[in-house]
Design a protein around this motif. Structure first.
Motif, PDB file in Angstrom:
ATOM      1  N   PHE A   1       0.877  -1.131   0.056  1.00 54.74           N
ATOM      2  CA  PHE A   1       0.011   0.121  -0.178  1.00 54.74           C
ATOM      3  C   PHE A   1       0.839   1.314   0.098  1.00 54.74           C
ATOM      4  N   GLU A   2       0.243   2.480  -0.466  1.00 55.65           N
ATOM      5  CA  GLU A   2       0.986   3.434  -0.305  1.00 55.65           C
ATOM      6  C   GLU A   2       0.508   4.512   0.815  1.00 55.65           C
ATOM      7  N   ARG A   3       1.095   4.976   1.432  1.00 56.19           N
ATOM      8  CA  ARG A   3       0.597   6.067   2.443  1.00 56.19           C
ATOM      9  C   ARG A   3       0.380   7.347   1.906  1.00 56.19           C
ATOM     10  N   ALA A   4      -0.318   8.332   2.863  1.00 53.22           N
ATOM     11  CA  ALA A   4      -0.498   9.688   2.532  1.00 53.22           C
ATOM     12  C   ALA A   4       0.687  10.479   2.145  1.00 53.22           C
ATOM     13  N   ASP A   5       1.818  10.167   2.601  1.00 56.91           N
ATOM     14  CA  ASP A   5       3.180  10.797   2.420  1.00 56.91           C
ATOM     15  C   ASP A   5       3.733  10.271   1.026  1.00 56.91           C
ATOM     16  N   GLY A   6       3.224   9.424   0.638  1.00 61.25           N
ATOM     17  CA  GLY A   6       3.949   8.542  -0.392  1.00 61.25           C
ATOM     18  C   GLY A   6       4.958   7.694  -0.242  1.00 61.25           C
ATOM     19  N   THR A   7       5.214   7.349   0.899  1.00 66.33           N
ATOM     20  CA  THR A   7       6.018   6.074   1.414  1.00 66.33           C
ATOM     21  C   THR A   7       5.112   4.600   1.146  1.00 66.33           C
ATOM     22  N   ARG A   8       5.712   3.754   0.614  1.00 62.02           N
ATOM     23  CA  ARG A   8       5.337   2.379   0.652  1.00 62.02           C
ATOM     24  C   ARG A   8       5.076   1.605   1.939  1.00 62.02           C
ATOM     25  N   GLY A   9       4.380   0.686   1.914  1.00 63.57           N
ATOM     26  CA  GLY A   9       4.295  -0.078   3.050  1.00 63.57           C
ATOM     27  C   GLY A   9       3.855  -1.413   2.542  1.00 63.57           C
ATOM     28  N   ILE A  10       3.871  -2.474   3.670  1.00 62.12           N
ATOM     29  CA  ILE A  10       3.391  -3.973   3.442  1.00 62.12           C
ATOM     30  C   ILE A  10       2.463  -4.261   4.658  1.00 62.12           C
ATOM     31  N   SER A  11       1.228  -4.615   4.283  1.00 58.27           N
ATOM     32  CA  SER A  11       0.251  -4.986   5.190  1.00 58.27           C
ATOM     33  C   SER A  11      -0.101  -6.706   5.292  1.00 58.27           C
ATOM     34  N   ALA A  12      -0.141  -7.269   6.216  1.00 59.05           N
ATOM     35  CA  ALA A  12      -0.590  -8.543   6.389  1.00 59.05           C
ATOM     36  C   ALA A  12      -1.877  -8.417   7.015  1.00 59.05           C
ATOM     37  N   ASP A  13      -2.734  -9.162   5.913  1.00 60.08           N
ATOM     38  CA  ASP A  13      -4.273  -8.870   6.432  1.00 60.08           C
ATOM     39  C   ASP A  13      -4.984 -10.336   6.518  1.00 60.08           C
ATOM     40  N   ILE A  14      -5.911 -10.541   7.582  1.00 61.90           N
ATOM     41  CA  ILE A  14      -6.265 -11.900   7.705  1.00 61.90           C
ATOM     42  C   ILE A  14      -7.910 -11.912   7.592  1.00 61.90           C
ATOM     43  N   GLU A  15      -8.489 -12.626   6.765  1.00 61.13           N
ATOM     44  CA  GLU A  15      -9.876 -12.445   6.617  1.00 61.13           C
ATOM     45  C   GLU A  15     -10.435 -13.728   7.581  1.00 61.13           C
ATOM     46  N   ALA A  16     -10.768 -13.532   8.903  1.00 57.30           N
ATOM     47  CA  ALA A  16     -11.044 -14.639   9.806  1.00 57.30           C
ATOM     48  C   ALA A  16     -12.216 -15.486   9.185  1.00 57.30           C
ATOM     49  N   TYR A  17     -12.057 -16.683   9.457  1.00 54.33           N
ATOM     50  CA  TYR A  17     -12.968 -17.778   9.281  1.00 54.33           C
ATOM     51  C   TYR A  17     -13.364 -18.234  10.683  1.00 54.33           C
ATOM     52  N   SER A  18     -12.539 -18.310  11.688  1.00 55.21           N
ATOM     53  CA  SER A  18     -12.867 -18.867  12.865  1.00 55.21           C
ATOM     54  C   SER A  18     -11.995 -17.863  13.876  1.00 55.21           C
ATOM     55  N   ILE A  19     -12.611 -17.612  15.026  1.00 58.30           N
ATOM     56  CA  ILE A  19     -11.972 -16.721  16.174  1.00 58.30           C
ATOM     57  C   ILE A  19     -12.320 -17.362  17.480  1.00 58.30           C
ATOM     58  N   GLY A  20     -11.362 -17.634  18.354  1.00 60.58           N
ATOM     59  CA  GLY A  20     -11.564 -18.154  19.759  1.00 60.58           C
ATOM     60  C   GLY A  20     -10.728 -17.571  20.636  1.00 60.58           C
ATOM     61  N   HIS A  21     -11.125 -17.604  21.903  1.00 60.09           N
ATOM     62  CA  HIS A  21     -10.162 -17.104  23.095  1.00 60.09           C
ATOM     63  C   HIS A  21      -9.096 -18.275  23.160  1.00 60.09           C
ATOM     64  N   ASP A  22      -7.782 -18.120  23.555  1.00 60.99           N
ATOM     65  CA  ASP A  22      -6.632 -18.988  23.678  1.00 60.99           C
ATOM     66  C   ASP A  22      -6.892 -19.398  25.241  1.00 60.99           C
ATOM     67  N   LEU A  23      -7.390 -20.784  25.523  1.00 62.24           N
ATOM     68  CA  LEU A  23      -7.747 -20.940  26.883  1.00 62.24           C
ATOM     69  C   LEU A  23      -6.417 -21.334  27.572  1.00 62.24           C
ATOM     70  N   ARG A  24      -5.391 -21.184  27.062  1.00 63.06           N
ATOM     71  CA  ARG A  24      -4.331 -21.287  27.852  1.00 63.06           C
ATOM     72  C   ARG A  24      -3.975 -20.120  28.782  1.00 63.06           C
ATOM     73  N   PHE A  25      -4.566 -19.241  28.508  1.00 62.28           N
ATOM     74  CA  PHE A  25      -4.388 -17.882  29.212  1.00 62.28           C
ATOM     75  C   PHE A  25      -5.706 -17.733  30.304  1.00 62.28           C
ATOM     76  N   GLY A  26      -6.774 -18.507  30.180  1.00 60.90           N
ATOM     77  CA  GLY A  26      -7.931 -18.073  30.939  1.00 60.90           C
ATOM     78  C   GLY A  26      -8.904 -19.123  30.596  1.00 60.90           C
ATOM     79  N   THR A  27     -10.200 -18.892  31.103  1.00 65.48           N
ATOM     80  CA  THR A  27     -11.336 -19.568  30.916  1.00 65.48           C
ATOM     81  C   THR A  27     -12.033 -19.042  30.001  1.00 65.48           C
ATOM     82  N   SER A  28     -13.386 -19.595  29.389  1.00 61.25           N
ATOM     83  CA  SER A  28     -14.267 -18.845  28.547  1.00 61.25           C
ATOM     84  C   SER A  28     -15.566 -19.577  28.988  1.00 61.25           C
ATOM     85  N   SER A  29     -16.595 -18.829  28.739  1.00 56.93           N
ATOM     86  CA  SER A  29     -17.963 -19.718  28.675  1.00 56.93           C
ATOM     87  C   SER A  29     -18.516 -19.247  26.977  1.00 56.93           C
ATOM     88  N   PHE A  30     -19.655 -20.448  26.627  1.00 55.56           N
ATOM     89  CA  PHE A  30     -20.312 -20.049  25.469  1.00 55.56           C
ATOM     90  C   PHE A  30     -21.369 -20.158  25.322  1.00 55.56           C
TER      91      PHE A  30
END
Length: 149
Positions: free
Chosen positions: A86-115
């Protein structure tokens, strides 16, 4: 080109839900990942470099995730990775890593969750809460003497 990936990270920005003019819900937030390594000489843990991902979740996944996630939560995300220039407003270029999520969940290694299951077959959203387990209730992993099986 896009690849399917699974990442484990920390929600780095407050999730933001928006609705397109056609009525499609889109949740956007950023996730930070880093590797922790133990220094063999000192025995101390150190964080490695941080990778940042822009995550998008559409429709019901986005709506449910908006109600479930907050900045700082440890999450697991499965989805389609796309690396783009992509190109920023100041003309510099950058790279972006984008994820279109199909599934998301809490990492239960760090806590509990309810559903809470969302049932939309009645025309209205009806949230069905799983029964909670109290700390003094014996789990199925314990034998009759209360010891771990």
């Amino acid at each position: 080109m896009s690849d399917l990936v699974t990442i484990r990270g920390i929600v780095g920005t407050e999730p933001q839900l928006s609705i397109t003019p056609k009525g499609v819900s889109i949740l956007k937030f950023r996730v930070a990942t880093h590797e922790r390594k133990r220094d063999l000489e000192t025995g101390q843990w150190a964080d490695g470099p941080t990778n940042w991902y822009a995550v998008s979740a559409f429709r019901t996944l986005g709506e449910n995730s908006m109600e479930s996630l907050a900045q700082g939560d440890h999450v697991m995300i499965f989805g389609k990775l796309q690396i783009r220039d992509f190109e920023r407003a100041d003309g510099t270029r950058g790279i972006s890593a984008d994820i279109e999520a199909y599934s998301i969940g809490h990492d239960l290694r760090f806590g509990t969750s309810s559903f809470s299951r969302v049932r939309a077959d009645t025309g209205e959203i009806d949230r069905v809460q799983h029964p909670s387990r109290s700390a003094d209730t014996e789990g199925s992993w314990q034998n009759d003497d209360g010891e771990a099986a």
